[in-house]
Design a protein around this motif. Structure first.
Motif, PDB file in Angstrom:
ATOM      1  N   VAL A 191      -3.913   9.925  -8.320  1.00  0.00           N
ATOM      2  CA  VAL A 191      -4.357   8.873  -7.392  1.00  0.00           C
ATOM      3  C   VAL A 191      -4.450   7.502  -8.047  1.00  0.00           C
ATOM      4  N   PHE A 192      -4.390   7.468  -9.393  1.00  0.00           N
ATOM      5  CA  PHE A 192      -4.395   6.182 -10.092  1.00  0.00           C
ATOM      6  C   PHE A 192      -3.467   6.275 -11.306  1.00  0.00           C
ATOM      7  N   ALA A 234      -9.353  -1.694 -13.102  1.00  0.00           N
ATOM      8  CA  ALA A 234      -8.305  -1.892 -12.100  1.00  0.00           C
ATOM      9  C   ALA A 234      -8.730  -1.315 -10.758  1.00  0.00           C
ATOM     10  N   GLY A 235      -9.761  -0.481 -10.785  1.00  0.00           N
ATOM     11  CA  GLY A 235     -10.232   0.162  -9.570  1.00  0.00           C
ATOM     12  C   GLY A 235     -11.107   1.348  -9.911  1.00  0.00           C
ATOM     13  N   TYR A 236     -11.167   2.298  -8.986  1.00  0.00           N
ATOM     14  CA  TYR A 236     -12.066   3.439  -9.149  1.00  0.00           C
ATOM     15  C   TYR A 236     -11.410   4.704  -8.611  1.00  0.00           C
ATOM     16  N   VAL A 237     -11.870   5.830  -9.131  1.00  0.00           N
ATOM     17  CA  VAL A 237     -11.545   7.120  -8.527  1.00  0.00           C
ATOM     18  C   VAL A 237     -12.866   7.743  -8.120  1.00  0.00           C
ATOM     19  N   VAL A 238     -12.998   8.016  -6.840  1.00  0.00           N
ATOM     20  CA  VAL A 238     -14.229   8.581  -6.298  1.00  0.00           C
ATOM     21  C   VAL A 238     -13.923   9.964  -5.745  1.00  0.00           C
ATOM     22  N   GLY A 270     -10.202  -2.768  -2.738  1.00  0.00           N
ATOM     23  CA  GLY A 270     -10.502  -1.851  -1.643  1.00  0.00           C
ATOM     24  C   GLY A 270      -9.316  -1.104  -1.084  1.00  0.00           C
ATOM     25  N   THR A 271      -8.118  -1.394  -1.570  1.00  0.00           N
ATOM     26  CA  THR A 271      -6.925  -0.690  -1.089  1.00  0.00           C
ATOM     27  C   THR A 271      -6.896   0.724  -1.654  1.00  0.00           C
ATOM     28  N   VAL A 272      -6.648   1.696  -0.788  1.00  0.00           N
ATOM     29  CA  VAL A 272      -6.565   3.087  -1.230  1.00  0.00           C
ATOM     30  C   VAL A 272      -5.221   3.319  -1.910  1.00  0.00           C
ATOM     31  N   ASN A 273      -5.271   3.805  -3.133  1.00  0.00           N
ATOM     32  CA  ASN A 273      -4.048   4.142  -3.876  1.00  0.00           C
ATOM     33  C   ASN A 273      -3.454   5.450  -3.383  1.00  0.00           C
ATOM     34  N   GLY A 274      -4.331   6.426  -3.136  1.00  0.00           N
ATOM     35  CA  GLY A 274      -3.891   7.740  -2.704  1.00  0.00           C
ATOM     36  C   GLY A 274      -5.038   8.722  -2.785  1.00  0.00           C
ATOM     37  N   ILE A 275      -4.796   9.944  -2.305  1.00  0.00           N
ATOM     38  CA  ILE A 275      -5.819  10.986  -2.355  1.00  0.00           C
ATOM     39  C   ILE A 275      -5.207  12.255  -2.942  1.00  0.00           C
ATOM     40  N   GLU A 276      -6.070  13.078  -3.542  1.00  0.00           N
ATOM     41  CA  GLU A 276      -5.632  14.368  -4.087  1.00  0.00           C
ATOM     42  C   GLU A 276      -6.761  15.374  -3.902  1.00  0.00           C
ATOM     43  N   PHE A 277      -6.401  16.593  -3.520  1.00  0.00           N
ATOM     44  CA  PHE A 277      -7.412  17.608  -3.242  1.00  0.00           C
ATOM     45  C   PHE A 277      -7.818  18.359  -4.499  1.00  0.00           C
TER      46      PHE A 277
END
Length: 203
Positions: free
Chosen positions: A50-51, A97-101, A123-130
């Motif tokens: 995601v990052f 550069a951002g965050y992973v939550v 605030g832009t979403v880079n992506g998601i992962e389960f």
């Protein structure tokens, strides 16, 4: 049965229980480290997914902000969701550069759904992962397909919503056919992550 025979059986049963408990404890200790290592590897792989541009990830003091954030998030209508963890994604110079939550929704059809969300500093979403997804095969499990989870990537929204009528704006996510519950659960977890970054990190 005599009193002596009863006592003997009780002692034997107690001894068996103690031995079994010791064996289980030993197995737990032997398997705990490999399981923890596997979970950590899965988490780090999700962060990289995601990052991918991040050079490193740092938890810093972000964990301190999570309890208060979850109290706020509970009243926002995102469902039974909570933020579990958060790390700062740093670039090669060490700047954020951002965050992973990582957030969990307990509204999934098959149980809890845990997702890591990469969010840029703006605030832009880079992506998601389960990290956890146990939905119905051929329905809710389709959430892990790139074409569905990819809907969040590159979008900036205060709150994402699920639609069955075809997304017409960046804040809308197309529901998975036959799996609206899963779609809403995942979106609720993403919304919790976005809210955390947008509203709780400056506190």
């Amino acid at each position: 049965m005599s009193k002596g025979g009863f006592m003997k059986d009780a002692v034997i049963l107690c001894a068996i229980t103690l031995v079994a408990g010791a064996c289980l404890g030993g197995v737990y200790e032997m398997t705990k480290a490999p399981i923890d290592a596997a979970n950590l590897a899965a988490k780090e792989a999700a962060y990289r997914t995601v990052f991918p541009d991040a050079a490193s990830f740092d938890a810093g003091d972000l964990a301190d902000k999570i309890p208060a954030a979850n109290e706020e998030i509970a009243g926002l209508g995102y469902g039974k969701v909570s933020v579990d963890e958060a790390v700062t994604a740093n670039d090669a110079s060490g700047a954020a550069a951002g965050y992973v939550v990582t957030a969990t929704s307990n509204d999934g059809f098959g149980g809890a759904i845990t997702v890591s969300v990469g969010i840029q500093s703006d605030g832009t979403v880079n992506g998601i992962e389960f990290l956890t997804l146990a939905e119905t095969a051929g329905l809710g499990m389709n959430a892990q397909k790139p074409e569905w989870k990819g809907q969040f990537a590159g979008k900036k929204a205060d709150v994402f919503s699920v639609t069955k009528d075809g997304a017409s704006s960046d804040d809308q996510i197309n529901a998975i056919s036959g799996a609206t519950i899963t779609s809403k659960a995942v979106t609720g977890a993403v919304n919790a992550a976005v809210y955390f970054v947008d509203n709780c990190l400056a506190q």
